[in-house]
Design a protein around this motif. Structure first.
Motif, mmCIF file in Angstrom:
data_model
loop_
_atom_site.group_PDB
_atom_site.id
_atom_site.type_symbol
_atom_site.label_atom_id
_atom_site.label_comp_id
_atom_site.label_asym_id
_atom_site.label_seq_id
_atom_site.Cartn_x
_atom_site.Cartn_y
_atom_site.Cartn_z
ATOM 1 N N LEU A 24 18.380 -2.204 -27.660
ATOM 2 C CA LEU A 24 18.603 -3.124 -28.776
ATOM 3 C C LEU A 24 19.899 -3.906 -28.576
ATOM 4 O O LEU A 24 19.957 -5.114 -28.814
ATOM 5 C CB LEU A 24 18.655 -2.354 -30.098
ATOM 6 N N GLY A 25 20.946 -3.188 -28.123
ATOM 7 C CA GLY A 25 22.202 -3.877 -27.857
ATOM 8 C C GLY A 25 22.045 -4.905 -26.757
ATOM 9 O O GLY A 25 22.492 -6.039 -26.873
ATOM 10 N N LEU A 26 21.350 -4.488 -25.673
ATOM 11 C CA LEU A 26 21.143 -5.391 -24.547
ATOM 12 C C LEU A 26 20.346 -6.621 -24.971
ATOM 13 O O LEU A 26 20.591 -7.716 -24.486
ATOM 14 C CB LEU A 26 20.411 -4.670 -23.420
ATOM 15 N N ALA A 27 19.401 -6.419 -25.908
ATOM 16 C CA ALA A 27 18.596 -7.546 -26.381
ATOM 17 C C ALA A 27 19.512 -8.616 -26.961
ATOM 18 O O ALA A 27 19.373 -9.807 -26.663
ATOM 19 C CB ALA A 27 17.588 -7.079 -27.424
ATOM 20 N N TYR A 86 27.328 -5.556 -24.501
ATOM 21 C CA TYR A 86 26.452 -5.370 -25.662
ATOM 22 C C TYR A 86 25.642 -4.080 -25.519
ATOM 23 O O TYR A 86 25.398 -3.376 -26.498
ATOM 24 C CB TYR A 86 25.502 -6.557 -25.812
ATOM 25 N N GLY A 87 25.229 -3.800 -24.263
ATOM 26 C CA GLY A 87 24.495 -2.568 -24.023
ATOM 27 C C GLY A 87 25.340 -1.353 -24.383
ATOM 28 O O GLY A 87 24.867 -0.416 -25.035
ATOM 29 N N ILE A 88 26.617 -1.371 -23.970
ATOM 30 C CA ILE A 88 27.514 -0.256 -24.298
ATOM 31 C C ILE A 88 27.676 -0.147 -25.810
ATOM 32 O O ILE A 88 27.639 0.950 -26.382
ATOM 33 C CB ILE A 88 28.883 -0.454 -23.613
ATOM 34 N N GLY A 89 27.828 -1.301 -26.474
ATOM 35 C CA GLY A 89 27.928 -1.303 -27.937
ATOM 36 C C GLY A 89 26.726 -0.627 -28.570
ATOM 37 O O GLY A 89 26.862 0.230 -29.450
ATOM 38 N N GLY A 90 25.535 -1.007 -28.094
ATOM 39 C CA GLY A 90 24.319 -0.415 -28.625
ATOM 40 C C GLY A 90 24.284 1.089 -28.400
ATOM 41 O O GLY A 90 23.960 1.869 -29.307
ATOM 42 N N LEU A 91 24.666 1.513 -27.172
ATOM 43 C CA LEU A 91 24.674 2.942 -26.839
ATOM 44 C C LEU A 91 25.579 3.703 -27.800
ATOM 45 O O LEU A 91 25.226 4.784 -28.293
ATOM 46 C CB LEU A 91 25.149 3.110 -25.395
ATOM 47 N N LEU A 147 17.204 11.395 -25.882
ATOM 48 C CA LEU A 147 17.127 10.454 -24.754
ATOM 49 C C LEU A 147 16.485 9.144 -25.184
ATOM 50 O O LEU A 147 16.990 8.053 -24.919
ATOM 51 C CB LEU A 147 16.301 11.073 -23.623
ATOM 52 N N ILE A 148 15.338 9.283 -25.887
ATOM 53 C CA ILE A 148 14.633 8.088 -26.352
ATOM 54 C C ILE A 148 15.549 7.256 -27.231
ATOM 55 O O ILE A 148 15.645 6.036 -27.114
ATOM 56 C CB ILE A 148 13.361 8.491 -27.130
ATOM 57 N N LEU A 149 16.259 7.970 -28.103
ATOM 58 C CA LEU A 149 17.136 7.304 -29.064
ATOM 59 C C LEU A 149 18.209 6.490 -28.354
ATOM 60 O O LEU A 149 18.425 5.317 -28.657
ATOM 61 C CB LEU A 149 17.793 8.374 -29.922
ATOM 62 N N LEU A 150 18.880 7.129 -27.384
ATOM 63 C CA LEU A 150 19.966 6.430 -26.699
ATOM 64 C C LEU A 150 19.427 5.256 -25.896
ATOM 65 O O LEU A 150 20.033 4.178 -25.856
ATOM 66 C CB LEU A 150 20.732 7.400 -25.794
ATOM 67 N N ALA A 151 18.246 5.450 -25.293
ATOM 68 C CA ALA A 151 17.643 4.344 -24.549
ATOM 69 C C ALA A 151 17.315 3.196 -25.490
ATOM 70 O O ALA A 151 17.591 2.026 -25.198
ATOM 71 C CB ALA A 151 16.384 4.822 -23.839
ATOM 72 N N LEU A 152 16.771 3.547 -26.654
ATOM 73 C CA LEU A 152 16.406 2.527 -27.640
ATOM 74 C C LEU A 152 17.646 1.751 -28.082
ATOM 75 O O LEU A 152 17.644 0.520 -28.119
ATOM 76 C CB LEU A 152 15.742 3.199 -28.847
ATOM 77 N N ALA A 153 18.714 2.509 -28.387
ATOM 78 C CA ALA A 153 19.931 1.855 -28.869
ATOM 79 C C ALA A 153 20.484 0.910 -27.816
ATOM 80 O O ALA A 153 20.851 -0.230 -28.115
ATOM 81 C CB ALA A 153 20.972 2.910 -29.226
ATOM 82 N N LYS A 180 27.752 -13.339 -16.798
ATOM 83 C CA LYS A 180 26.668 -13.104 -17.755
ATOM 84 C C LYS A 180 26.270 -11.641 -17.793
ATOM 85 O O LYS A 180 26.073 -11.063 -18.860
ATOM 86 C CB LYS A 180 25.463 -13.969 -17.396
ATOM 87 N N ALA A 181 26.184 -11.025 -16.604
ATOM 88 C CA ALA A 181 25.814 -9.608 -16.556
ATOM 89 C C ALA A 181 26.887 -8.754 -17.217
ATOM 90 O O ALA A 181 26.575 -7.796 -17.942
ATOM 91 C CB ALA A 181 25.613 -9.173 -15.107
ATOM 92 N N ILE A 182 28.161 -9.113 -16.995
ATOM 93 C CA ILE A 182 29.244 -8.335 -17.600
ATOM 94 C C ILE A 182 29.145 -8.401 -19.119
ATOM 95 O O ILE A 182 29.195 -7.376 -19.815
ATOM 96 C CB ILE A 182 30.620 -8.868 -17.140
ATOM 97 N N ILE A 183 28.960 -9.612 -19.639
ATOM 98 C CA ILE A 183 28.906 -9.767 -21.093
ATOM 99 C C ILE A 183 27.709 -9.010 -21.658
ATOM 100 O O ILE A 183 27.827 -8.260 -22.629
ATOM 101 C CB ILE A 183 28.848 -11.257 -21.474
#
Lengths: 348, 321
Positions: free
Chosen positions: B90-93, B202-207, B81-87, B195-198
């Motif tokens: 990072l993508g969202l960042a 990135y969040g999905i990419g990170g996940l 869980l921590i890992l997926l949240a972290l990823a 902006k939220a969509i874009i």
């Protein structure tokens, strides 16, 4: 009504050219220089070895090759494209060039042209696909990055070039000095920077490169041959990369197939730190060369202070992100100013 | 599809080992599992006309921090869980950085790639972690096979493809991705938060990079800061070959699956035919180049032909006069 409002608005909006963002935009090169001086002063106080003749010399010579590469990459970035294949092009040019020097020592200094030509061809391939194919440059050069690197590796077949394989003239072109006191490497670098910046500033193709970078579609409608200019920019980038491949290899005397791997991050980092906008169309190569100087100084200083490698790796990435963000903020401010000026103009 | 069959035939001719069912399943899992998962994330980002070069670096951060958590003795569920949240974070960042200053995504994510690799080095150290760092639960996802035949990671990949299909082709969000990629301004003007969509892509990419890290741990049972440093080429080649428009807004998941199968088969076949690594990289790079040049050639031929037709029509009409 509008006539009465006009003097007020003129007073509230600062006179153009006085706003901090405009000042920064106009004097970016000086800004980079000031930044360089600041970090140098910091390192002088934090490390005793920093301010010695030999160390300053090392920094300068290390920065030379990165400066040429930053110049080359800068030209491409000004056209609003990227070239991430520089490191692979450099390795290909250096390896094949030095292999020929090793095999045909009797031909002599004419062989300097080989790496430059190989770089030129690599650049032409990139430029042709990006310019005429209208494919996103990052994907094209990502592909050629691996293709060029693959060609070197296949060509090398596990061999490498060692110092004994190359003639003395090769090393002398870099370490020797035609003018007393100034090494040839510095002279060549200076010459490249001057030539490229004159080319960009005072020639027709140079101005076209800027025009295309700041507005590609307007340039097309204006009648510029966008594809051809982009091709030219890539060709110049490739040739300069080939040249720096020769210099880099001559300086280190060892060439391996994975030569200069990952260098593109540093090159793009120095271009961006040097004030060339990644959105294209602004900045100049003197800034890019200074950006290379800044990154090299930081790297050297951080080693002397004893920082771990993690921090130094972080540096290049953070430099790109930081410089980009700073650039974007300044540009947003300036375009805001321009908009408000334009609005006043229409009201008038 | 024809390409896939051809390459399967070519690969089986090159190596007698190739054509057996177990080998095919194994190869699917080995060569395409992680790349396929990353490619899904990459495609979502590319669909809106952006790019995230830092996905492999996020994967590296995830593998080393996963290993750290494993060494600390954290139960698998929590650390996953921590890992997926972290990823995702990072993508969202990346995404937030890109949209909040409207920065060019290529330069930002190139920079973030360097930053994330350095962070991974900081977490994992130079040696990284070996097989002894992981408990049996940790390697379950990547290593185990259900009933000894079907690898868990393959099931995971299929599940992810189904979810991605539903998300991209069967949901409002998916239509918005295409809309944003095709015309960002029009999407904005029709009242959507572009902006939220874009940022979310990135969040999905990170996940996806995070899930890729889970599989990676099981497959290789090691974690180092330079994990999967060279996978970007393969992923981009999958995207380009799968008919996903790199400028955004075009491409289907089916095309992506086909190209992943094709490239995975080619790479696997090359591996079995004892072609060494650099040549494999060269071939994949050439395929990527070809996938960009061939459509151009077709387009150019089409243009010439339509011009010829036009001149023919003109001359015909001139003749009739």
């Amino acid at each position: 009504m509008s006539g009465a409002a006009l003097p007020d608005s003129r007073m509230t909006v600062e006179a153009p050219g006085r706003h901090w963002s405009v000042i920064i935009l106009r004097n970016r090169v000086i800004g980079v220089l000031i930044f360089e001086v600041i970090i140098a002063v910091v390192f002088v106080f934090s490390s005793k070895q920093f301010l010695t003749i030999s160390n300053l010399n090392t920094i300068f010579l290390n920065a030379c090759i990165l400066s040429i590469l930053a110049c080359a990459e800068g030209v491409v970035i000004i056209t609003r494209n990227y070239d991430v294949s520089v490191a692979s092009t450099l390795a290909l040019a250096a390896f094949v060039g030095f292999d020929l020097i090793k095999k045909y020592p009797e031909v002599g200094p004419v062989l300097v042209l080989v790496p430059i030509l190989i770089g030129l061809v690599c650049g032409l391939i990139n430029g042709a696909i990006v310019g005429y194919g209208k494919v996103s440059s990052i994907f094209v050069t990502l592909a050629t990055l691996s293709v060029y690197r693959g060609i070197v590796t296949v060509y090398a077949q596990g061999h490498q070039i060692e110092p004994k394989d190359i003639g003395d003239w090769v090393r002398n072109t870099v370490t020797g000095s035609v003018l007393p006191g100034i090494s040839n490497l510095a002279l060549i670098t200076l010459a490249v920077i001057v030539v490229v910046s004159v080319l960009l500033r005072y020639t027709r193709i140079g101005r076209q490169i800027y025009a295309i970078g700041s507005n590609p579609s307007a340039s097309t409608f204006y009648g510029l041959k966008v594809s051809r200019v982009v091709l030219g920019a890539y060709a110049l980038c490739g040739a300069l990369t080939g040249l720096s491949g020769f210099l880099f290899a001559a300086r280190s005397s060892y060439v391996v197939p994975w030569f200069a791997q990952g260098l593109e991050l540093q090159v793009i980092g120095s271009v961006v730190v040097g004030g060339i906008s990644v959105l294209g169309g602004s900045g100049n190569v003197v800034g890019a060369a200074l950006g290379a100087m800044v990154l090299t100084t930081m790297d050297n200083g951080l080693i002397l202070v004893g920082t771990s490698e993690v921090i130094r790796q972080l540096l290049y990435g953070a430099a790109i992100v930081g410089a980009c963000t700073f650039d974007a903020i300044v540009l947003q401010q300036v375009s805001g100013l321009l908009k408000s000026r334009r609005r006043r103009g229409t009201r008038r | 599809m024809v390409f896939v069959l051809c390459s399967v035939v070519a690969a089986s001719l090159l190596s007698p080992l190739y054509l057996n069912a177990f080998q095919i399943l194994y190869s699917l899992q080995q060569t395409m599992g992680i790349a396929g998962i990353l490619a899904i994330g990459f495609m979502v980002v590319v669909l809106v006309g952006e790019i995230d070069l830092s996905l492999p670096a996020i994967l590296a951060i995830c593998t080393v921090s996963f290993a750290r958590l494993s060494v600390l003795g954290m139960p698998f569920g929590w650390s996953a869980l921590i890992l997926l949240a972290l990823a995702t974070a990072l993508g969202l960042a990346n995404g937030i950085l890109v949209v909040s200053f409207s920065l060019p995504s290529m330069a930002v994510t190139l920079g973030m790639m360097g930053v994330y690799r350095a962070v991974a080095l900081w977490i994992g150290g130079y040696e990284g972690f070996g097989a002894d760092a992981f408990g049996p639960a940790y390697i379950f996802v990547g290593e185990k096979a259900i009933a000894g035949v079907v690898p868990v990671s393959l099931l995971l990949l299929v599940a992810l493809f189904v979810i991605a299909y539903l998300l991209v082709h069967r949901s409002v969000y998916g239509r918005l991705l295409y809309a944003t990629g095709n015309n960002r301004r029009a999407t904005f003007l029709s009242g959507h938060n572009v902006k939220a969509i874009i940022a979310s892509t990135y969040g999905i990419g990170g996940l996806m990079a995070g899930i890729g890290a889970l599989v990676y741990i099981g497959q290789y049972q090691s974690a180092r800061s330079d994990n999967e440093a060279n996978i970007l080429l393969f992923v981009v080649a999958c995207i380009a070959l799968g008919g996903v428009n790199l400028a955004g807004g075009k491409g289907t998941l089916f095309g992506l699956i086909m190209s992943i199968l094709l490239l995975g088969t080619i790479q696997n076949g090359m591996g079995l035919a004892n072609i060494n690594g650099p040549v494999q990289v060269l071939v994949i790079g050439l395929i990527l180049l070809a996938s960009m040049i061939v459509p151009l050639g077709i387009r150019a031929v089409g243009r010439v032909r339509s011009r010829e037709e036009r001149t023919l029509q003109n001359s015909a009409s001139a003749g009739s006069k």
